[in-house]
Design an enzyme around this catalytic site. Sequence first.
Site, PDB file in Angstrom:
ATOM      1  N   SER A  49       0.845  -1.193   0.000  1.00 48.64           N
ATOM      2  CA  SER A  49       0.000   0.000   0.000  1.00 48.64           C
ATOM      3  C   SER A  49       0.875   1.235   0.000  1.00 48.64           C
ATOM      4  O   SER A  49       2.024   1.207   0.482  1.00 48.64           O
ATOM      5  CB  SER A  49      -0.898   0.014   1.241  1.00 48.64           C
ATOM      6  OG  SER A  49      -1.525   1.265   1.417  1.00 48.64           O
ATOM      7  N   TYR A 108      -1.576  -0.380  10.372  1.00 46.51           N
ATOM      8  CA  TYR A 108      -1.746  -0.749   8.970  1.00 46.51           C
ATOM      9  C   TYR A 108      -0.502  -0.387   8.155  1.00 46.51           C
ATOM     10  O   TYR A 108       0.004  -1.192   7.371  1.00 46.51           O
ATOM     11  CB  TYR A 108      -2.976  -0.046   8.401  1.00 46.51           C
ATOM     12  CG  TYR A 108      -3.269  -0.376   6.964  1.00 46.51           C
ATOM     13  CD1 TYR A 108      -3.866  -1.596   6.628  1.00 46.51           C
ATOM     14  CD2 TYR A 108      -2.979   0.510   5.933  1.00 46.51           C
ATOM     15  CE1 TYR A 108      -4.150  -1.915   5.300  1.00 46.51           C
ATOM     16  CE2 TYR A 108      -3.256   0.209   4.621  1.00 46.51           C
ATOM     17  CZ  TYR A 108      -3.842  -1.008   4.301  1.00 46.51           C
ATOM     18  OH  TYR A 108      -4.113  -1.319   2.989  1.00 46.51           O
TER      19      TYR A 108
END
Length: 249
Positions: free
Chosen positions: A149, A162
């Site tokens: 990501s 995350y």
Amino acid sequence: MENSLTGKPLYGRTALITGGSRGIGRAIALRFAEAGCAVAINYLHAKDEAEEAVSMITTQGGNAIAVQADVSREGDVQHLVSVSEEALGPIDILVNNAGILHRVPLQDLDLAEWNYTIQVNLTSSFLMSQTVLAGMRRRKWGRLIFLSSIAAQTGGVVGPHYAASKAGMLGLMHSYASLLVKEGITSNAIAPALIDTDMIRKGTAVQPDLIPMGRFGTSDEIAQAALFLATTEYVTGQTINLNGGWYPS
């Protein structure tokens, strides 16, 4: 290299895609199947969606199965790989796509949420990769693809748990690339920004105007990059940044 008999670049190969029932995972599964690949679609809860994806592939003459497994658990991973290889043949391509996205305010982030996110997003990639690598190394051919990501590079909008899990995937990818570069196995990552999936729509409050291009990315655009990484031989240790101009700092 494209197979001259079929015109399909992944003819004769088998791919396993974790979290392949919906969103990015499904798009990759469908794209790989179009390229001639047999596909094992892993799911945890979305059985109907996984079976629907299998049906979409098989009705077009492809070969696919759906296998339930929690890829953050070692026993489930071993079962997933065993069932997939028994049905479709040795795993040539692994797409580590399964993951979770829980947006938590910084003051509310605790150890339990941290551990859970790392286990599902990062440890699963390690378990899956280690399990399929023995066969890839024997055959001197393999493709590891990690869905990271932009959060790994910028911190993102979800939280430290995350971002750290996705950054860890890049470190894992780089290590495998370095260790396996002479064994016919490539290891690469894709780092999307905001992709129009259920995870983004339900997990964050972000809007498309956060992206310089002014729109969310699509799962099909990620699948196109994954197909490139699955079919190229001279790219390893790289991260493809699909972020609509939201460049990492």
